[in-house]
Design a protein around this motif. Sequence first.
Motif, PDB file in Angstrom:
ATOM      1  N   THR A  28       0.829  -1.202   0.000  1.00 10.69           N
ATOM      2  CA  THR A  28       0.000   0.000   0.000  1.00 10.69           C
ATOM      3  C   THR A  28       0.867   1.256   0.000  1.00 10.69           C
ATOM      4  OG1 THR A  28      -1.746  -1.167   1.172  1.00 10.69           O
ATOM      5  CG2 THR A  28      -1.826   1.231   1.237  1.00 10.69           C
ATOM      6  N   PHE A  29       1.925   1.265   0.797  1.00  5.08           N
ATOM      7  CA  PHE A  29       2.824   2.417   0.841  1.00  5.08           C
ATOM      8  C   PHE A  29       3.473   2.654  -0.517  1.00  5.08           C
ATOM      9  CE2 PHE A  29       6.968   4.376   1.388  1.00  5.08           C
ATOM     10  CZ  PHE A  29       6.635   5.503   2.119  1.00  5.08           C
ATOM     11  N   LEU A  30       3.983   1.598  -1.139  1.00  9.10           N
ATOM     12  CA  LEU A  30       4.654   1.746  -2.427  1.00  9.10           C
ATOM     13  C   LEU A  30       3.688   2.167  -3.527  1.00  9.10           C
ATOM     14  CD1 LEU A  30       7.056  -1.317  -2.359  1.00  9.10           C
ATOM     15  CD2 LEU A  30       7.641   1.083  -2.010  1.00  9.10           C
ATOM     16  N   ASP A  31       2.428   1.792  -3.414  1.00  9.35           N
ATOM     17  CA  ASP A  31       1.438   2.133  -4.427  1.00  9.35           C
ATOM     18  C   ASP A  31       0.869   3.533  -4.233  1.00  9.35           C
ATOM     19  OD1 ASP A  31      -0.248   1.541  -6.664  1.00  9.35           O
ATOM     20  OD2 ASP A  31      -1.901   1.275  -5.235  1.00  9.35           O
ATOM     21  N   ARG A  32       0.650   3.948  -3.005  1.00 17.90           N
ATOM     22  CA  ARG A  32      -0.050   5.203  -2.730  1.00 17.90           C
ATOM     23  C   ARG A  32       0.837   6.370  -2.334  1.00 17.90           C
ATOM     24  NH1 ARG A  32      -5.094   4.488  -4.694  1.00 17.90           N
ATOM     25  NH2 ARG A  32      -5.818   2.437  -4.147  1.00 17.90           N
ATOM     26  N   VAL A  33       1.978   6.131  -1.705  1.00 16.20           N
ATOM     27  CA  VAL A  33       2.783   7.230  -1.154  1.00 16.20           C
ATOM     28  C   VAL A  33       4.049   7.481  -1.970  1.00 16.20           C
ATOM     29  CG1 VAL A  33       3.974   8.088   0.893  1.00 16.20           C
ATOM     30  CG2 VAL A  33       1.870   6.780   1.151  1.00 16.20           C
ATOM     31  N   ALA A  34       4.943   6.528  -2.039  1.00 15.40           N
ATOM     32  CA  ALA A  34       6.209   6.730  -2.740  1.00 15.40           C
ATOM     33  C   ALA A  34       6.859   5.393  -3.047  1.00 15.40           C
ATOM     34  CB  ALA A  34       7.155   7.567  -1.887  1.00 15.40           C
ATOM     35  N   CYS A  35       7.722   5.396  -4.053  1.00 19.16           N
ATOM     36  CA  CYS A  35       8.511   4.209  -4.355  1.00 19.16           C
ATOM     37  C   CYS A  35       9.851   4.642  -4.934  1.00 19.16           C
ATOM     38  CB  CYS A  35       7.778   3.274  -5.306  1.00 19.16           C
ATOM     39  SG  CYS A  35       7.595   3.900  -6.967  1.00 19.16           S
ATOM     40  N   HIS A  63       4.218   9.584  -5.180  1.00 19.27           N
ATOM     41  CA  HIS A  63       2.864   9.367  -5.685  1.00 19.27           C
ATOM     42  C   HIS A  63       1.858  10.302  -5.016  1.00 19.27           C
ATOM     43  CE1 HIS A  63       3.853   5.680  -7.879  1.00 19.27           C
ATOM     44  NE2 HIS A  63       4.652   5.400  -6.867  1.00 19.27           N
ATOM     45  N   TRP A  64       2.174  10.738  -3.818  1.00 20.27           N
ATOM     46  CA  TRP A  64       1.232  11.547  -3.037  1.00 20.27           C
ATOM     47  C   TRP A  64       0.974  12.903  -3.693  1.00 20.27           C
ATOM     48  CZ3 TRP A  64      -1.738   9.662   0.564  1.00 20.27           C
ATOM     49  CH2 TRP A  64      -2.476  10.534   1.358  1.00 20.27           C
ATOM     50  N   SER A  65       2.019  13.552  -4.219  1.00 17.23           N
ATOM     51  CA  SER A  65       1.859  14.859  -4.870  1.00 17.23           C
ATOM     52  C   SER A  65       1.022  14.746  -6.130  1.00 17.23           C
ATOM     53  CB  SER A  65       3.217  15.452  -5.223  1.00 17.23           C
ATOM     54  OG  SER A  65       3.892  15.807  -4.048  1.00 17.23           O
ATOM     55  N   ILE A  66       1.213  13.690  -6.878  1.00 13.64           N
ATOM     56  CA  ILE A  66       0.435  13.483  -8.097  1.00 13.64           C
ATOM     57  C   ILE A  66      -1.036  13.273  -7.752  1.00 13.64           C
ATOM     58  CG2 ILE A  66       0.119  11.954 -10.085  1.00 13.64           C
ATOM     59  CD1 ILE A  66       2.631  13.691 -10.192  1.00 13.64           C
ATOM     60  N   ARG A  67      -1.290  12.543  -6.697  1.00 11.81           N
ATOM     61  CA  ARG A  67      -2.668  12.274  -6.278  1.00 11.81           C
ATOM     62  C   ARG A  67      -3.389  13.566  -5.888  1.00 11.81           C
ATOM     63  NH1 ARG A  67      -4.513   7.606  -5.641  1.00 11.81           N
ATOM     64  NH2 ARG A  67      -2.500   6.635  -5.424  1.00 11.81           N
TER      65      ARG A  67
END
Length: 80
Positions: A28-35, A63-67
Amino acid sequence: MAQTQGLGKRYMKAFLKGFFVAVPVTVTFLDRVACVARVEGASMQPSLNPGGRQASDVVLLNHWSIRNYDVQRGDIVSLV
């Protein structure tokens, strides 16, 4: 001998419990926040891989900024 088997079962149970909690949290972290991703080649020069060197750069994809549509001029955007 029986005591050693009981100890092994407890360790295995604790490991499986931690595994089944850690894997979904990590995914979930890698998909939603950052990787973390590797950038190779000349497509991002001179910002990344300066000088045409053969080594690859490692970047953190946020990923968070894009969301939240928080992209500004000068940001590097990665598409898959």
